[in-house]
Design an enzyme around this catalytic site. Structure first.
Site, short mmCIF file in Angstrom:
data_model
loop_
_atom_site.label_atom_id
_atom_site.label_comp_id
_atom_site.label_asym_id
_atom_site.label_seq_id
_atom_site.Cartn_x
_atom_site.Cartn_y
_atom_site.Cartn_z
CG ASN A 123 25.98 25.85 8.33
OD1 ASN A 123 25.43 26.95 8.23
ND2 ASN A 123 25.74 25.05 9.36
CG ASP B 38 18.70 26.82 14.40
OD1 ASP B 38 18.74 26.02 13.46
OD2 ASP B 38 19.14 26.57 15.53
C1 FPP Z 1 19.74 26.53 10.06
O1 FPP Z 1 18.61 25.68 10.20
C2 FPP Z 1 19.70 27.15 8.74
C3 FPP Z 1 20.70 27.08 7.82
C4 FPP Z 1 21.97 26.39 8.08
C5 FPP Z 1 20.56 27.68 6.48
C6 FPP Z 1 19.81 28.97 6.42
C7 FPP Z 1 19.41 29.18 5.01
C8 FPP Z 1 18.27 29.77 4.59
C9 FPP Z 1 17.33 30.41 5.52
C10 FPP Z 1 17.88 29.81 3.15
C11 FPP Z 1 18.89 30.35 2.20
C12 FPP Z 1 19.40 31.69 2.57
C13 FPP Z 1 19.18 32.83 1.85
C14 FPP Z 1 19.82 34.10 2.28
C15 FPP Z 1 18.34 32.85 0.66
P1 FPP Z 1 18.84 24.11 10.36
O2 FPP Z 1 18.86 23.49 9.02
O3 FPP Z 1 20.04 23.86 11.20
O4 FPP Z 1 17.54 23.67 11.13
P2 FPP Z 1 17.43 22.50 12.19
O5 FPP Z 1 18.27 22.91 13.38
O6 FPP Z 1 15.97 22.46 12.51
O7 FPP Z 1 17.90 21.24 11.52
#
Ligand code: FPP
Length: 220
Positions: free
Chosen positions: A50, A2
Site C-alpha cells: 500500500n 477491502d
Molecule cells: C482496502 O480498500 C483498504 C485499505 C487499503 C485501507 C484500510 C483502512 C481502513 C479500513 C481505515 C483505517 C484503519 C484503521 C485500523 C482505523 P481499497 O481502498 O483498496 O478499496 P477498493 O479496492 O474499493 O479501491
C-alpha cells in the site's frame, strides 16, 4: 478490509471518505467481536504494498490511523482490549508509531481480547525476516539446521494461526496476508464492501464458519 474506495466512488465521494467510513466499521466490528467473545481479531489495515498508493491517500490513511488510535484509546483500555501490531512498524511515520507504541504499552495487561493491527504488513516479508533471524541463530551456533522445524519457524513469525479469514468486496485472494498462519484457516468471502460490513455481516460469517467441518488433514 477491502472496498473502501469502491464504496466512496459509487457515491461520488473521495477515496479518503471511503477510508473514513472504513474506520467506522473498524470500531463497529471491534465492539461486535468483543461482544461475541472473539479472543483475537487481526485487521489488515495497511500492507507493505500500500505504500505504492498516491501520496495523498497514504498520508490520509496515516492520519486516520493516528486519529483512530487517539479516539479509541479510552474504549480499548476500559474494555480489556490489548492492542498489538504486526508488520514493519518502523516504516510508519513517527506520529503514528508513537501513538501506537503508547497504546500498546498502556493496554499490554488487558486480557479480554487482542486487537491486532497489521500495518505495513506483508506475509512474504514476515517470513523472509523470520528466515533471516533463524539463519542468524544458526550462524551464532545457537541452532543446528536440522533443529529447524515448523515450530521454530512459527515462533519467529509475528503472529499465530488464524481460524477464520474474512475478505470483503467480492475479491477472493489473500493479497500477502497471513500466508503461513492461514494453512488451516477457513475462508469467508463476501460481496459486502468494508464500510457496509457490520455486526450482522460478522454474525453471518461466524454462522457459516460454525457449520464448516475442520479436519486439519485428518478423517472426519
Ligand atoms: C482496502 O480498500 C483498504 C485499505 C487499503 C485501507 C484500510 C483502512 C481502513 C479500513 C481505515 C483505517 C484503519 C484503521 C485500523 C482505523 P481499497 O481502498 O483498496 O478499496 P477498493 O479496492 O474499493 O479501491
Amino acid at each position: 478490509m477491502d472496498g473502501n474506495g469502491r464504496w466512496a466512488e459509487r457515491r461520488g465521494l473521495s477515496r479518503l471518505e471511503g477510508h473514513r467510513r472504513g474506520a467506522d466499521s473498524v470500531r463497529t466490528i471491534t465492539r461486535a467481536a468483543r461482544a461475541l467473545g472473539i479472543k483475537r481479531l487481526t485487521l489488515y489495515a495497511f500492507s507493505e504494498q500500500n505504500w505504492g498508493r498516491p501520496v495523498l491517500e497514504v498520508n490520509g490513511l496515516m492520519h486516520l490511523l493516528k486519529d483512530y488510535l487517539l479516539n479509541e484509546r479510552e474504549e480499548i483500555l476500559t474494555n480489556g482490549i490489548r492492542l498489538e501490531a504486526i508488520g514493519r512498524l518502523e516504516r510508519l511515520p513517527d506520529m503514528v508509531r508513537e501513538t501506537l507504541d503508547e497504546l500498546r504499552a498502556a493496554s499490554s495487561h488487558n486480557t479480554d481480547m487482542v486487537l491486532c493491527l497489521a500495518l505495513s504488513y506483508g506475509a512474504r516479508e514476515e517470513m523472509t525476516y523470520a528466515v533471516q533471524r533463524i539463519a542468524e541463530r544458526v550462524r551464532r551456533g545457537d541452532l543446528n539446521p536440522d533443529q529447524i522445524d515448523e515450530h521454530v519457524l512459527a515462533s519467529e513469525l509475528d503472529t499465530v494461526d488464524a481460524d477464520l479469514i474474512i475478505r470483503t468486496s467480492g475479491e477472493q485472494r489473500l493479497s500477502n496476508f497471513l500466508l503461513w498462519q492461514s494453512a488451516y484457516a477457513e475462508f469467508y468471502f463476501t460481496d459486502a464492501l468494508w464500510p457496509d460490513f457490520g455486526k450482522a455481516e460478522l454474525q453471518e460469517a461466524l454462522a457459516v464458519y460454525a457449520r464448516r467441518n475442520r479436519r486439519f488433514g485428518l478423517v472426519a
